[in-house]
Design an enzyme around this catalytic site. Structure first.
Site, PDB file in Angstrom:
ATOM      1  N   CYS A   1      16.286   0.571  15.370  1.00  0.00           N
ATOM      2  CA  CYS A   1      15.183   0.491  14.403  1.00  0.00           C
ATOM      3  C   CYS A   1      13.915  -0.106  14.965  1.00  0.00           C
ATOM      4  O   CYS A   1      12.826   0.202  14.512  1.00  0.00           O
ATOM      5  CB  CYS A   1      15.636  -0.336  13.207  1.00  0.00           C
ATOM      6  SG  CYS A   1      16.245  -1.962  13.689  1.00  0.00           S
TER       7      CYS A   1
ATOM      8  N   GLU B   1      16.821  -3.733   5.116  1.00  0.00           N
ATOM      9  CA  GLU B   1      16.460  -3.708   6.541  1.00  0.00           C
ATOM     10  C   GLU B   1      16.280  -2.243   6.907  1.00  0.00           C
ATOM     11  O   GLU B   1      17.248  -1.529   7.188  1.00  0.00           O
ATOM     12  CB  GLU B   1      17.568  -4.362   7.379  1.00  0.00           C
ATOM     13  CG  GLU B   1      17.838  -5.824   7.041  1.00  0.00           C
ATOM     14  CD  GLU B   1      16.712  -6.771   7.459  1.00  0.00           C
ATOM     15  OE1 GLU B   1      15.850  -6.365   8.233  1.00  0.00           O
ATOM     16  OE2 GLU B   1      16.710  -7.918   6.979  1.00  0.00           O
TER      17      GLU B   1
HETATM   18  P1  NAD Z   1      21.387   5.797   6.319  1.00  0.00           P
HETATM   19  O1  NAD Z   1      20.373   5.317   5.371  1.00  0.00           O
HETATM   20  O2  NAD Z   1      21.610   7.244   6.438  1.00  0.00           O
HETATM   21  O3  NAD Z   1      22.828   5.156   5.988  1.00  0.00           O
HETATM   22  C1  NAD Z   1      22.998   3.771   5.805  1.00  0.00           C
HETATM   23  C2  NAD Z   1      24.154   3.527   4.850  1.00  0.00           C
HETATM   24  O4  NAD Z   1      23.862   4.103   3.589  1.00  0.00           O
HETATM   25  C3  NAD Z   1      25.478   4.128   5.305  1.00  0.00           C
HETATM   26  O5  NAD Z   1      26.479   3.158   5.140  1.00  0.00           O
HETATM   27  C4  NAD Z   1      25.681   5.311   4.387  1.00  0.00           C
HETATM   28  O6  NAD Z   1      27.036   5.552   4.096  1.00  0.00           O
HETATM   29  C5  NAD Z   1      24.947   4.910   3.134  1.00  0.00           C
HETATM   30  N1  NAD Z   1      24.389   6.062   2.415  1.00  0.00           N
HETATM   31  C6  NAD Z   1      23.934   7.227   2.951  1.00  0.00           C
HETATM   32  N2  NAD Z   1      23.464   8.037   1.990  1.00  0.00           N
HETATM   33  C7  NAD Z   1      23.636   7.395   0.817  1.00  0.00           C
HETATM   34  C8  NAD Z   1      23.349   7.707  -0.531  1.00  0.00           C
HETATM   35  N3  NAD Z   1      22.790   8.852  -0.882  1.00  0.00           N
HETATM   36  N4  NAD Z   1      23.653   6.795  -1.486  1.00  0.00           N
HETATM   37  C9  NAD Z   1      24.201   5.610  -1.152  1.00  0.00           C
HETATM   38  N5  NAD Z   1      24.504   5.276   0.118  1.00  0.00           N
HETATM   39  C10 NAD Z   1      24.228   6.140   1.093  1.00  0.00           C
HETATM   40  O7  NAD Z   1      20.980   5.145   7.754  1.00  0.00           O
HETATM   41  P2  NAD Z   1      21.633   5.379   9.173  1.00  0.00           P
HETATM   42  O8  NAD Z   1      21.423   6.782   9.574  1.00  0.00           O
HETATM   43  O9  NAD Z   1      23.009   4.816   9.214  1.00  0.00           O
HETATM   44  O10 NAD Z   1      20.732   4.404  10.062  1.00  0.00           O
HETATM   45  C11 NAD Z   1      19.489   4.794  10.569  1.00  0.00           C
HETATM   46  C12 NAD Z   1      18.358   4.156   9.798  1.00  0.00           C
HETATM   47  O11 NAD Z   1      18.562   2.777   9.632  1.00  0.00           O
HETATM   48  C13 NAD Z   1      17.023   4.266  10.528  1.00  0.00           C
HETATM   49  O12 NAD Z   1      16.020   4.576   9.614  1.00  0.00           O
HETATM   50  C14 NAD Z   1      16.813   2.894  11.091  1.00  0.00           C
HETATM   51  O13 NAD Z   1      15.475   2.560  11.341  1.00  0.00           O
HETATM   52  C15 NAD Z   1      17.425   2.035  10.053  1.00  0.00           C
HETATM   53  N6  NAD Z   1      17.863   0.775  10.622  1.00  0.00           N
HETATM   54  C16 NAD Z   1      17.202  -0.374  10.295  1.00  0.00           C
HETATM   55  C17 NAD Z   1      17.593  -1.576  10.863  1.00  0.00           C
HETATM   56  C18 NAD Z   1      16.892  -2.876  10.554  1.00  0.00           C
HETATM   57  O14 NAD Z   1      17.460  -3.929  10.869  1.00  0.00           O
HETATM   58  N7  NAD Z   1      15.724  -2.881   9.965  1.00  0.00           N
HETATM   59  C19 NAD Z   1      18.655  -1.601  11.739  1.00  0.00           C
HETATM   60  C20 NAD Z   1      19.305  -0.407  12.037  1.00  0.00           C
HETATM   61  C21 NAD Z   1      18.920   0.771  11.464  1.00  0.00           C
END
Ligand code: NAD
Length: 528
Positions: A257, A223
């Site tokens: 998002c 997502e």
């Molecule tokens: P992110 O990708 O930075 O983090 C998401 C998760 O991934 C966190 O739990 C984090 O600990 C983990 N993570 C971070 N870096 C990592 C790595 N190198 N290796 C493994 N895991 C890692 O996202 P965010 O900043 O929490 O959220 C914002 C993003 O999420 C935006 O791009 C937004 O559009 C998207 N989003 C999508 C939806 C949807 O339903 N499509 C909903 C909410 C947010």
């Protein structure tokens, strides 16, 4: 008395493999296959959330300055409603499905679809709607009979800590666990073998998840975000556009998002749209957004700095807002007029409260630009009359569409991205479906051997009768056109060619039928 929110503590790295082993082993004990067991878990989780609503609200306030209304509509209240919906429908959804639209021969094998849990599953959450986007997928996974580990985002740390408390209060720890941490902990989790991974977050991390999962051929739901366009045609109502789009961008200070990343506005309505944005801002925040209890803050300094640099690098003209306060992590809802999509504000999803407007001469130009910026966003938001809206939908792709609105496709049917905005969807019944494997089960009764015996060698004598008995007659010709009354011809010839062949087939079936009946009358022990 003040509400105390527990501190987030990362799970020690050395404890993670054992914790995964526990829930993996439990899956094979079949504890979670029992529907009553799942229902009890979900009901207990419901009450744990209900009993901790104040702590949840306080955690959301500490992490994101979320207003109570948005917590009720989008966090605890949302998850509670999801839980009730799933609990009410679970037995119905989990029932075996009998197969439809299959050939008569296969019907005799009583085929059905069993909704099998995948097994041991991982849910990785994002920071922006911590409860909705971490517990939401998790309750679907529980309902479907999986054992589950959740890894909430460390960035919304207070919410992550509460989620752990909820799990520990309500759920059986041999089946459901919370692992806390950042990159190292998540990478170690990913190094374990999972039966399904559900990830909500950025494109960059989504790629890491997909690559790692591919090592074990683990299915993933991604997502992700996207460059969602709002397309405002000349027949749009400027006041509706401004109010709904401002809401879509100020909800959680644009950290959502599905919020629109840019507005392609027909020049004919541009002045009115800009005017209405200013009016709507004054109506939503009479004393300004900064003083309002109804406006969130940016999650942390890193994200604040990123957003500041996106705005600083923009060549656009600020028409409204523009105040930033790093101390408070406050960014005012900011309306920016661009003359092209070649701008820092259109390079990637902003995930902040910037309302970017690009004037266009026609709906066709808007469609072309939207497909050029990103051809598969999470949402498209067309405003206008029916014909224009249909044209926009027919000429674009996206995870979903909210016509004349922002983001409202989220709670409906099933929600998810397409292409770059993600893969797989959930919400409503889809929250259950995404977590089950549709396992086909056929049962071949002994008596059917009279028919199925044709498959055994030696084949020589069987080719002709098989072809006659199984031939199908297409109701279309070689040019791809449908044949009128094809079904009648099919019926008269029983699927093929000439009336003589049809008569032979009817006779063959009658003979087989006769012997089957005789066989059954003799008690089914001996065929001839
Ligand atoms: P992110 O990708 O930075 O983090 C998401 C998760 O991934 C966190 O739990 C984090 O600990 C983990 N993570 C971070 N870096 C990592 C790595 N190198 N290796 C493994 N895991 C890692 O996202 P965010 O900043 O929490 O959220 C914002 C993003 O999420 C935006 O791009 C937004 O559009 C998207 N989003 C999508 C939806 C949807 O339903 N499509 C909903 C909410 C947010």
């Amino acid at each position: 008395m003040g509400v105390i929110v527990p501190e987030l503590k990362y799970t020690p790295l050395e404890a993670i493999p054992d914790r995964v082993s526990i829930i993996k082993n439990t899956f094979f004990e079949n504890k979670t296959r029992d529907i009553e067991f799942r229902l009890v878990q979900l009901r207990k989780l419901y009450w744990a959330i209900k009993d901790n609503e104040q702590e949840i609200a306080e955690a959301c306030r500490l992490d994101l300055n979320r207003p109570l209304f948005e917590i009720i509509t989008g966090e605890s209240g949302w998850v509670l409603n999801d839980l009730v919906f799933i609990i009410r429908n679970l037995k119905k959804w989990a029932k075996d499905e009998s197969a439809e639209d299959i050939e008569i021969t296969y019907k005799l094998m009583n085929p059905k679809i069993r909704k099998d849990p995948f097994g041991c599953c991982l849910v990785i959450g994002s920071f922006n709607f911590p409860f909705q986007l971490t517990l939401g997928p998790a309750i679907g996974a529980i309902a479907a009979g999986n054992t589950v580990i959740i890894k909430p985002s460390e960035n919304s740390s207070h919410c992550a800590a509460i989620m752990q408390k909820l799990f520990e209060t309500a759920l059986d720890p041999s089946c459901y666990q919370v692992i806390q941490g950042s990159i190292d902990e998540t990478q170690l989790l990913l190094a374990q073998k999972w039966d399904k991974i559900f990830f909500t977050g950025s494109h960059a991390v989504g790629r890491i998840i997909a690559k790692t999962a591919a090592e074990n051929l683990t299915p993933v739901v991604l997502e992700l975000g996207g460059m969602n366009p709002a397309i405002v045609t000349k027949s749009a109502n400027p006041r509706l556009v401004a109010r709904r789009m401002l809401w879509g961008k100020t909800l959680n200070a644009g950290q959502i998002c599905t919020s629109q990343n840019y507005h392609l506005v027909d020049r004919e309505v541009l002045p009115q749209v800009i005017e209405e944005f200013k009016k709507a801002y004054d109506e939503f925040y009479p004393n300004g957004a900064k003083a309002s209890p109804d406006y969130s803050r940016i999650i942390n300094k890193r994200q604040f700095q990123r957003l500041k640099s996106v705005l600083d690098n923009s060549k656009g003209k600020i028409l409204m807002g523009g105040e930033l306060d790093e101390e408070e992590l406050y960014i005012e809802p900011t309306l920016v007029l661009l003359d092209s999509t070649e701008d820092s504000l259109c390079e990637a999803e902003t995930f902040g409260p910037f309302l970017t407007i690009i004037p266009v001469d026609s709906t066709d130009e808007a469609i072309r630009l939207a497909n050029n910026v990103q051809s598969t966003p999470l949402g498209v938001y067309p405003f206008g009359n029916k014909a224009e809206v249909e044209k926009i939908i027919a000429n674009t792709r996206s995870g979903g569409v909210a016509v004349n609105d922002a983001s409202l496709h989220i709670p409906t049917l099933s929600f998810g991205g397409v292409g770059e905005s993600g893969t797989g969807s959930y919400r409503g019944r889809a929250s259950f479906d995404v977590w089950v494997h549709r396992r086909t089960i056929t049962t071949s009764p002994g008596w059917i051997e009279a028919i199925l015996g044709i498959r055994y060698p030696p084949y020589a004598a069987k080719v002709k009768p098989f072809k006659i008995a199984t031939a199908t007659y297409p109701d279309f010709d070689r040019t791809g056109k449908k044949i009128v009354c094809g079904w009648l011809k099919w019926f008269l010839t029983l699927g093929g060619g000439s009336a003589t062949k049809g008569a032979v087939r009817y006779a063959t079936i009658a003979v087989i039928y006769y012997y089957v009946i005789k066989y059954l009358e003799r008690g089914g022990t001996k065929f001839w």
